[in-house]
Scaffold this active site. Structure first.
Site, PDB file in Angstrom:
ATOM      1  N   HIS A   4      -7.529 -13.420  -6.458  1.00 28.37           N
ATOM      2  CA  HIS A   4      -8.225 -12.260  -5.885  1.00 28.37           C
ATOM      3  C   HIS A   4      -9.598 -12.224  -6.531  1.00 28.37           C
ATOM      4  O   HIS A   4      -9.739 -12.538  -7.705  1.00 28.37           O
ATOM      5  CB  HIS A   4      -7.425 -10.990  -6.178  1.00 28.37           C
ATOM      6  CG  HIS A   4      -7.908  -9.802  -5.394  1.00 28.37           C
ATOM      7  ND1 HIS A   4      -9.098  -9.179  -5.655  1.00 28.37           N
ATOM      8  CD2 HIS A   4      -7.358  -9.140  -4.340  1.00 28.37           C
ATOM      9  CE1 HIS A   4      -9.263  -8.173  -4.793  1.00 28.37           C
ATOM     10  NE2 HIS A   4      -8.215  -8.134  -3.981  1.00 28.37           N
ATOM     11  N   LYS A  37       1.794  -9.320  -1.536  1.00 30.38           N
ATOM     12  CA  LYS A  37       1.161  -9.363  -2.851  1.00 30.38           C
ATOM     13  C   LYS A  37       0.883  -7.963  -3.391  1.00 30.38           C
ATOM     14  O   LYS A  37       0.793  -6.997  -2.636  1.00 30.38           O
ATOM     15  CB  LYS A  37      -0.109 -10.212  -2.811  1.00 30.38           C
ATOM     16  CG  LYS A  37      -1.314  -9.568  -2.191  1.00 30.38           C
ATOM     17  CD  LYS A  37      -2.557 -10.371  -2.561  1.00 30.38           C
ATOM     18  CE  LYS A  37      -3.841  -9.614  -2.299  1.00 30.38           C
ATOM     19  NZ  LYS A  37      -4.024  -8.421  -3.127  1.00 30.38           N
ATOM     20  N   LYS A  67     -13.669  -4.261   7.085  1.00 31.24           N
ATOM     21  CA  LYS A  67     -14.327  -3.283   6.218  1.00 31.24           C
ATOM     22  C   LYS A  67     -15.346  -3.836   5.229  1.00 31.24           C
ATOM     23  O   LYS A  67     -16.127  -3.084   4.653  1.00 31.24           O
ATOM     24  CB  LYS A  67     -13.264  -2.473   5.462  1.00 31.24           C
ATOM     25  CG  LYS A  67     -12.586  -3.187   4.295  1.00 31.24           C
ATOM     26  CD  LYS A  67     -11.616  -2.267   3.543  1.00 31.24           C
ATOM     27  CE  LYS A  67     -10.978  -3.017   2.371  1.00 31.24           C
ATOM     28  NZ  LYS A  67      -9.938  -2.243   1.696  1.00 31.24           N
ATOM     29  N   ASP A 120      -1.584  -5.267  -5.311  1.00 33.39           N
ATOM     30  CA  ASP A 120      -3.019  -5.042  -5.188  1.00 33.39           C
ATOM     31  C   ASP A 120      -3.711  -5.423  -6.491  1.00 33.39           C
ATOM     32  O   ASP A 120      -3.069  -5.552  -7.531  1.00 33.39           O
ATOM     33  CB  ASP A 120      -3.296  -3.595  -4.773  1.00 33.39           C
ATOM     34  CG  ASP A 120      -4.271  -3.580  -3.604  1.00 33.39           C
ATOM     35  OD1 ASP A 120      -5.219  -4.391  -3.643  1.00 33.39           O
ATOM     36  OD2 ASP A 120      -4.079  -2.808  -2.667  1.00 33.39           O
ATOM     37  N   GLU A 121      -5.035  -5.591  -6.398  1.00 34.12           N
ATOM     38  CA  GLU A 121      -5.758  -6.132  -7.555  1.00 34.12           C
ATOM     39  C   GLU A 121      -5.714  -5.213  -8.768  1.00 34.12           C
ATOM     40  O   GLU A 121      -5.819  -5.679  -9.905  1.00 34.12           O
ATOM     41  CB  GLU A 121      -7.208  -6.443  -7.171  1.00 34.12           C
ATOM     42  CG  GLU A 121      -8.122  -5.253  -6.853  1.00 34.12           C
ATOM     43  CD  GLU A 121      -7.847  -4.612  -5.495  1.00 34.12           C
ATOM     44  OE1 GLU A 121      -7.156  -5.246  -4.690  1.00 34.12           O
ATOM     45  OE2 GLU A 121      -8.324  -3.492  -5.258  1.00 34.12           O
ATOM     46  N   LYS A 137       0.856  -1.192   0.000  1.00 37.09           N
ATOM     47  CA  LYS A 137       0.000   0.000   0.000  1.00 37.09           C
ATOM     48  C   LYS A 137       0.887   1.235   0.000  1.00 37.09           C
ATOM     49  O   LYS A 137       1.957   1.189   0.608  1.00 37.09           O
ATOM     50  CB  LYS A 137      -0.916   0.010   1.230  1.00 37.09           C
ATOM     51  CG  LYS A 137      -1.859  -1.184   1.362  1.00 37.09           C
ATOM     52  CD  LYS A 137      -3.113  -1.022   0.547  1.00 37.09           C
ATOM     53  CE  LYS A 137      -3.918  -2.324   0.553  1.00 37.09           C
ATOM     54  NZ  LYS A 137      -5.174  -2.273  -0.156  1.00 37.09           N
TER      55      LYS A 137
HETATM   56  C1  CAP Z   1      -7.000  -5.634   1.327  1.00 37.55           C
HETATM   57  C2  CAP Z   1      -7.215  -5.592  -0.134  1.00 37.55           C
HETATM   58  C3  CAP Z   1      -8.130  -6.583  -0.842  1.00 37.55           C
HETATM   59  C4  CAP Z   1      -9.445  -6.808  -0.188  1.00 37.55           C
HETATM   60  C5  CAP Z   1     -10.518  -7.354  -1.128  1.00 37.55           C
HETATM   61  C6  CAP Z   1      -7.736  -4.239  -0.439  1.00 37.55           C
HETATM   62  O1  CAP Z   1      -6.451  -4.407   1.786  1.00 37.55           O
HETATM   63  O2  CAP Z   1      -6.009  -5.753  -0.809  1.00 37.55           O
HETATM   64  O3  CAP Z   1      -8.282  -6.123  -2.151  1.00 37.55           O
HETATM   65  O4  CAP Z   1      -9.186  -7.707   0.816  1.00 37.55           O
HETATM   66  O5  CAP Z   1     -11.506  -7.989  -0.464  1.00 37.55           O
HETATM   67  O6  CAP Z   1      -7.197  -3.570  -1.291  1.00 37.55           O
HETATM   68  O7  CAP Z   1      -8.750  -3.892   0.144  1.00 37.55           O
HETATM   69  P1  CAP Z   1      -6.674  -3.839   3.274  1.00 37.55           P
HETATM   70  P2  CAP Z   1     -11.767  -9.590  -0.462  1.00 37.55           P
HETATM   71  O8  CAP Z   1      -6.081  -4.854   4.199  1.00 37.55           O
HETATM   72  O9  CAP Z   1      -5.913  -2.527   3.310  1.00 37.55           O
HETATM   73  O10 CAP Z   1      -8.135  -3.643   3.491  1.00 37.55           O
HETATM   74  O11 CAP Z   1     -10.562 -10.224   0.100  1.00 37.55           O
HETATM   75  O12 CAP Z   1     -12.972  -9.734   0.395  1.00 37.55           O
HETATM   76  O13 CAP Z   1     -12.021  -9.948  -1.868  1.00 37.55           O
HETATM   77 MG    MG Z   2      -6.727  -5.040  -2.734  1.00 30.18          MG
END
Ligand code: CAP
Ligand code: MG
Length: 419
Positions: free
Chosen positions: A264, A174, A304, A176-177, A148
């Site tokens: 993801h 990892k 969240k 991010d998406e 991040k």
């Molecule tokens: C977590 C995360 C994931 C979420 C997606 C984000 O970051 O990388 O994309 O977990 O949700 O960007 O939010 P944080 P899920 O720890 O900063 O929230 O796993 O439910 O698909």
């Molecule tokens: Mg993410």
């Protein structure tokens, strides 16, 4: 065939039937049976008007054989589908039917696959045991983070952030998406720099580390990137399974690159969030395991993002167990030789959530925190340390507050993210 020909409540499903559990709300003025028959016909051999089908076509029609409240089970002879073709299966059982006027709402809750279909897929190459073996982590949940900010860092700062997280105790780092190969952080450069930092962190910590680099892209480019990971000595890749598409996912798995694949689920909530319409996360998880995702986001039940822990626990069983029992919203499944996929909890997590996750989801879990690592008041390394400390405390069944007395990083995290 007439609508009623698709209803057969005396029918006993055959071993070679694929079974779907749907929740159906008929449209105003349409009977429940009529709506259900329409779902069965449109998703198998029928259409809006009667066609004089030949007998051999009638034989493979779908059959509604069970109903309770709004729930129905429909049996589909396996011959309706091309083996080893997920898009084809989905175009039937999750295709036109969601837009039919006969239904006000329609949700696909779960699928039971017969052996003949299971056998036409590879499943995960590593599975839970394989991942544990190459990470050399056997007796605790794995700890992961997401670099991040999710977008914007250049490749050098990205690699440094990853290094800090590994040094603090993360097993996985990892992407991010939505990070792929933007002009501020090109894929090839990021990969090379981050893998260099991975080797340094492995040497300095004596622990195995993995970099789950996001290969989500147009299909040929996706494969090129995955091959580059292999060439540069990476062990793991990640992919956005829904935005990439199941066909592309099959292509990636079938390339047999010997890389673990992290899934993801970005975009899943467009399909899964409405409890009356669309499809459940269970269905998406089914296909992810079938095709061969080694670790899959399934939710947290805390933090969240939306999702109840009871439902998340059921999804975890679906992807991690060999034999899965039927429940209200789940069908039974014997996964046979298909290896398990390890569950990943991610989204809004910080060290204070760890005991809840381990209590509810056990230790076969990847606990991932992005903000909960990099947002630590003392920085990413301390954030990663606090996460590992929270895992260690929970495994020893020591309350976090107690453990925090001798672990300042954990204490700072707990003070910072007070409930
Ligand atoms: C977590 C995360 C994931 C979420 C997606 C984000 O970051 O990388 O994309 O977990 O949700 O960007 O939010 P944080 P899920 O720890 O900063 O929230 O796993 O439910 O698909
Ligand atoms: Mg993410």
């Amino acid at each position: 065939m007439k609508e009623k020909d698709f209803l057969d409540f005396g029918y006993k499903p055959k071993k070679n039937d694929l079974i779907c559990l749907f929740r159906i709300e008929p449209a105003k003025g349409v009977s429940f049976d009529k709506a259900t028959a329409n779902v069965a016909l449109e998703s198998s051999v029928g259409t809006w008007t009667e066609i004089k089908e030949k007998d051999y076509v009638r034989e493979i029609a779908a059959k509604v054989f069970w109903k309770k409240g709004n729930y129905v089970k429909i049996a589909y002879p396996a011959r309706l589908f091309e083996k080893g073709n997920v898009p084809n299966i989905l175009s039937s059982i999750a295709g036109n039917i969601f837009g039919m006027k006969a239904v006000a709402n329609l949700r696909l809750e779960d699928i039971h696959f017969p052996d003949s279909i299971l056998k036409s897929f590879k499943g995960p190459e590593f599975g839970v045991e394989g991942i544990r073996k190459f990470m050399k982590v056997y007796n605790r949940p794995l700890v992961g983070t997401i670099v991040k900010p999710k977008l914007g860092l250049n490749s050098s700062d990205h690699a440094k952030s990853a290094y800090e997280s590994w040094m603090g105790g993360c097993d996985f780092v990892k992407d991010d998406e939505n990070l792929s190969s933007q002009d501020f952080n090109r894929f090839d450069i990021r990969l090379a720099k981050t893998l260099k930092m991975l080797r340094k962190a492995e040497k300095e910590t004596g622990e195995r580390k993995a970099y789950l680099v996001n290969v989500t892209a147009e299909t040929n480019e996706m494969l090129r990137r995955a091959r580059l990971v292999k060439k540069l000595g990476g062990r793991y890749i990640m992919i956005d399974i829904l935005t990439e598409g199941f066909g592309a996912l099959q292509t990636l798995r079938d390339a047999n690159l010997g890389l673990a694949i992290h899934g993801h689920r970005a975009m899943h909530a467009a399909l899964t969030r409405n409890p009356k319409h669309g499809m459940s996360m269970m269905v998406i998880a089914d296909f992810a395991r079938l095709i061969g995702i080694d670790s899959l986001h399934i939710g947290t039940g805390i933090g969240k993002l939306e999702g109840k822990i009871k439902d998340i626990k059921e999804i975890e069983e679906e992807i991690e167990d060999k034999r899965v029992k039927e429940t209200m919203k789940r069908l039974s499944q014997n996964w046979g030789k298909i290896k398990p996929t390890i569950a990943v909890s991610s989204g809004g997590l910080h060290p204070g959530h760890v005991p809840f996750l381990i209590k509810n989801l056990g230790k076969n879990l990847v606990i991932q925190a992005g903000g909960g690592v990099h947002g630590h008041p003392w920085g990413s390394r301390a954030g990663a340390m606090a996460m590992r400390q929270a895992v260690d405390a929970s495994m020893k069944k020591i309350p976090l507050k107690e453990y925090a007395k001798t672990h300042p990083e954990l204490k700072a995290a707990l003070d910072y993210w007070k409930k």
